[in-house]
Design a protein around this motif. Structure first.
Motif, short mmCIF file in Angstrom:
data_model
loop_
_atom_site.label_atom_id
_atom_site.label_comp_id
_atom_site.label_asym_id
_atom_site.label_seq_id
_atom_site.Cartn_x
_atom_site.Cartn_y
_atom_site.Cartn_z
N THR A 132 -14.90 0.46 -42.73
CA THR A 132 -16.10 0.98 -42.08
C THR A 132 -16.58 2.24 -42.79
N SER A 133 -17.72 2.73 -42.38
CA SER A 133 -18.25 3.96 -42.97
C SER A 133 -17.32 5.14 -42.73
N VAL A 134 -16.53 5.08 -41.66
CA VAL A 134 -15.55 6.13 -41.37
C VAL A 134 -14.57 6.27 -42.53
N SER A 135 -14.17 5.16 -43.11
CA SER A 135 -13.16 5.20 -44.18
C SER A 135 -13.66 5.93 -45.42
N ARG A 136 -14.97 6.00 -45.58
CA ARG A 136 -15.55 6.63 -46.77
C ARG A 136 -15.92 8.10 -46.56
N LEU A 137 -15.65 8.63 -45.37
CA LEU A 137 -15.91 10.06 -45.15
C LEU A 137 -14.96 10.86 -46.02
N ARG A 138 -15.47 11.81 -46.76
CA ARG A 138 -14.68 12.54 -47.74
C ARG A 138 -13.47 13.24 -47.16
N HIS A 139 -13.55 13.76 -45.95
CA HIS A 139 -12.39 14.46 -45.40
C HIS A 139 -11.31 13.49 -44.91
N TRP A 153 -11.18 9.80 -46.33
CA TRP A 153 -11.03 9.01 -47.57
C TRP A 153 -9.86 8.02 -47.45
N LEU A 154 -10.02 7.12 -46.45
CA LEU A 154 -8.97 6.18 -46.09
C LEU A 154 -8.82 5.02 -47.06
N THR A 155 -7.60 4.71 -47.40
CA THR A 155 -7.32 3.43 -48.04
C THR A 155 -7.47 2.38 -46.94
N THR A 156 -8.15 1.28 -47.26
CA THR A 156 -8.44 0.29 -46.24
C THR A 156 -8.63 -1.09 -46.86
N VAL A 157 -8.54 -2.10 -46.04
CA VAL A 157 -8.81 -3.47 -46.47
C VAL A 157 -10.25 -3.80 -46.09
N ASP A 158 -11.03 -4.19 -47.08
CA ASP A 158 -12.41 -4.64 -46.83
C ASP A 158 -12.35 -6.13 -46.55
N ASN A 159 -12.69 -6.52 -45.34
CA ASN A 159 -12.59 -7.91 -44.92
C ASN A 159 -13.82 -8.74 -45.29
N ALA A 160 -14.68 -8.22 -46.14
CA ALA A 160 -15.87 -8.92 -46.62
C ALA A 160 -16.80 -9.31 -45.47
N GLY A 161 -16.90 -8.46 -44.47
CA GLY A 161 -17.71 -8.76 -43.29
C GLY A 161 -19.17 -9.06 -43.61
N ASP A 166 -9.93 0.84 -39.05
CA ASP A 166 -10.08 2.19 -39.58
C ASP A 166 -10.05 3.26 -38.49
N ILE A 167 -10.61 2.97 -37.33
CA ILE A 167 -10.60 3.95 -36.25
C ILE A 167 -9.17 4.22 -35.79
N THR A 168 -8.37 3.18 -35.68
CA THR A 168 -6.97 3.36 -35.33
C THR A 168 -6.24 4.15 -36.41
N CYS A 169 -6.63 3.94 -37.64
CA CYS A 169 -6.04 4.67 -38.76
C CYS A 169 -6.29 6.17 -38.62
N VAL A 170 -7.45 6.54 -38.12
CA VAL A 170 -7.75 7.96 -37.88
C VAL A 170 -6.74 8.51 -36.87
N GLY A 171 -6.43 7.75 -35.84
CA GLY A 171 -5.42 8.16 -34.87
C GLY A 171 -4.05 8.30 -35.51
N ALA A 172 -3.71 7.39 -36.41
CA ALA A 172 -2.42 7.47 -37.11
C ALA A 172 -2.37 8.72 -37.99
N LEU A 173 -3.48 9.07 -38.61
CA LEU A 173 -3.54 10.30 -39.41
C LEU A 173 -3.32 11.53 -38.54
N SER A 174 -3.93 11.53 -37.36
CA SER A 174 -3.74 12.65 -36.42
C SER A 174 -2.30 12.74 -35.96
N ALA A 175 -1.68 11.59 -35.65
CA ALA A 175 -0.29 11.58 -35.21
C ALA A 175 0.63 12.08 -36.32
N ALA A 176 0.37 11.67 -37.55
CA ALA A 176 1.19 12.14 -38.68
C ALA A 176 1.10 13.66 -38.80
#
Length: 92
Positions: free
Chosen positions: A34-41, A43-51, A5-15
Protein backbone atom coordinates in the motif's frame (compact mmCIF):
# COMPACT_ATOMS: atom_id res chain seq x y z
CA UNK A 1 5.72 -11.37 8.31
CA UNK A 2 2.57 -9.34 8.80
CA UNK A 3 -0.80 -10.05 7.20
CA UNK A 4 -0.76 -6.60 5.56
CA UNK A 5 1.14 -3.31 5.62
CA UNK A 6 -1.04 -1.72 8.31
CA UNK A 7 -0.42 -4.67 10.61
CA UNK A 8 3.27 -4.33 9.82
CA UNK A 9 3.15 -0.78 11.20
CA UNK A 10 1.85 -2.28 14.45
CA UNK A 11 4.68 -4.82 14.44
CA UNK A 12 7.18 -1.97 14.01
CA UNK A 13 5.65 -0.17 16.99
CA UNK A 14 5.76 -3.34 19.10
CA UNK A 15 9.42 -3.92 18.19
CA UNK A 16 10.24 -0.36 19.24
CA UNK A 17 8.41 -0.80 22.56
CA UNK A 18 10.49 -3.94 23.19
CA UNK A 19 13.71 -2.07 22.43
CA UNK A 20 14.33 -3.97 19.18
CA UNK A 21 15.87 -2.16 16.25
CA UNK A 22 14.42 -2.80 12.79
CA UNK A 23 16.13 -4.17 10.73
CA UNK A 24 19.25 -4.67 12.91
CA UNK A 25 17.62 -6.92 15.54
CA UNK A 26 14.55 -8.09 13.64
CA UNK A 27 13.28 -7.86 10.05
CA UNK A 28 9.63 -7.04 9.36
CA UNK A 29 7.74 -7.69 6.11
CA UNK A 30 4.23 -6.55 5.19
CA UNK A 31 1.84 -7.64 2.46
CA UNK A 32 -0.06 -5.67 -0.18
CA UNK A 33 2.35 -2.80 -0.99
CA UNK A 34 0.00 0.00 0.00
CA UNK A 35 0.98 3.65 -0.11
CA UNK A 36 1.77 3.34 3.61
CA UNK A 37 4.69 1.05 2.78
CA UNK A 38 6.29 3.76 0.66
CA UNK A 39 6.23 6.47 3.34
CA UNK A 40 9.86 7.45 3.88
CA UNK A 41 9.77 7.22 7.67
CA UNK A 42 8.42 3.64 7.43
CA UNK A 43 9.89 2.37 4.11
CA UNK A 44 8.46 -1.12 4.60
CA UNK A 45 9.63 -4.22 2.84
CA UNK A 46 6.42 -5.74 1.51
CA UNK A 47 4.91 -8.20 -0.94
CA UNK A 48 3.15 -6.55 -3.87
CA UNK A 49 0.20 -8.82 -4.66
CA UNK A 50 -0.29 -7.26 -8.12
CA UNK A 51 -3.70 -5.92 -7.09
CA UNK A 52 -3.83 -3.38 -9.94
CA UNK A 53 -3.12 -6.10 -12.51
CA UNK A 54 -5.69 -8.44 -10.94
CA UNK A 55 -8.33 -5.69 -11.12
CA UNK A 56 -7.45 -4.85 -14.72
CA UNK A 57 -7.70 -8.49 -15.77
CA UNK A 58 -10.96 -9.03 -13.88
CA UNK A 59 -12.55 -6.06 -15.64
CA UNK A 60 -11.34 -7.28 -19.04
CA UNK A 61 -12.65 -10.82 -18.41
CA UNK A 62 -16.01 -9.47 -17.24
CA UNK A 63 -16.36 -7.42 -20.43
CA UNK A 64 -15.37 -10.49 -22.46
CA UNK A 65 -18.05 -12.50 -20.65
CA UNK A 66 -20.70 -9.91 -21.62
CA UNK A 67 -19.62 -10.20 -25.26
CA UNK A 68 -19.51 -14.02 -25.20
CA UNK A 69 -21.89 -15.32 -22.51
CA UNK A 70 -21.53 -18.96 -21.58
CA UNK A 71 -17.89 -19.12 -22.55
CA UNK A 72 -15.49 -21.34 -20.71
CA UNK A 73 -14.02 -20.01 -17.48
CA UNK A 74 -10.31 -19.30 -17.33
CA UNK A 75 -7.75 -19.20 -14.55
CA UNK A 76 -5.13 -16.45 -14.70
CA UNK A 77 -2.64 -15.96 -11.92
CA UNK A 78 -0.77 -12.76 -11.16
CA UNK A 79 2.78 -13.03 -9.88
CA UNK A 80 3.49 -11.27 -6.59
CA UNK A 81 6.80 -9.47 -6.13
CA UNK A 82 8.87 -8.71 -3.08
CA UNK A 83 9.57 -4.97 -2.68
CA UNK A 84 12.70 -4.84 -0.55
CA UNK A 85 12.96 -1.61 1.41
CA UNK A 86 14.27 -0.60 4.80
CA UNK A 87 12.71 -3.05 7.26
CA UNK A 88 14.71 -6.13 6.31
CA UNK A 89 18.38 -7.04 6.46
CA UNK A 90 20.49 -10.20 6.55
CA UNK A 91 20.85 -11.78 10.01
CA UNK A 92 23.62 -10.30 12.14
Amino acid sequence: FAVNDITCVGALSAAEELGLRVPHDVSVVGYDNTSVSRLRHLWLTTVDNAGHEVGRRAARFLLDRFERPGGEGRLHLATPTLEIRGTTAPPA
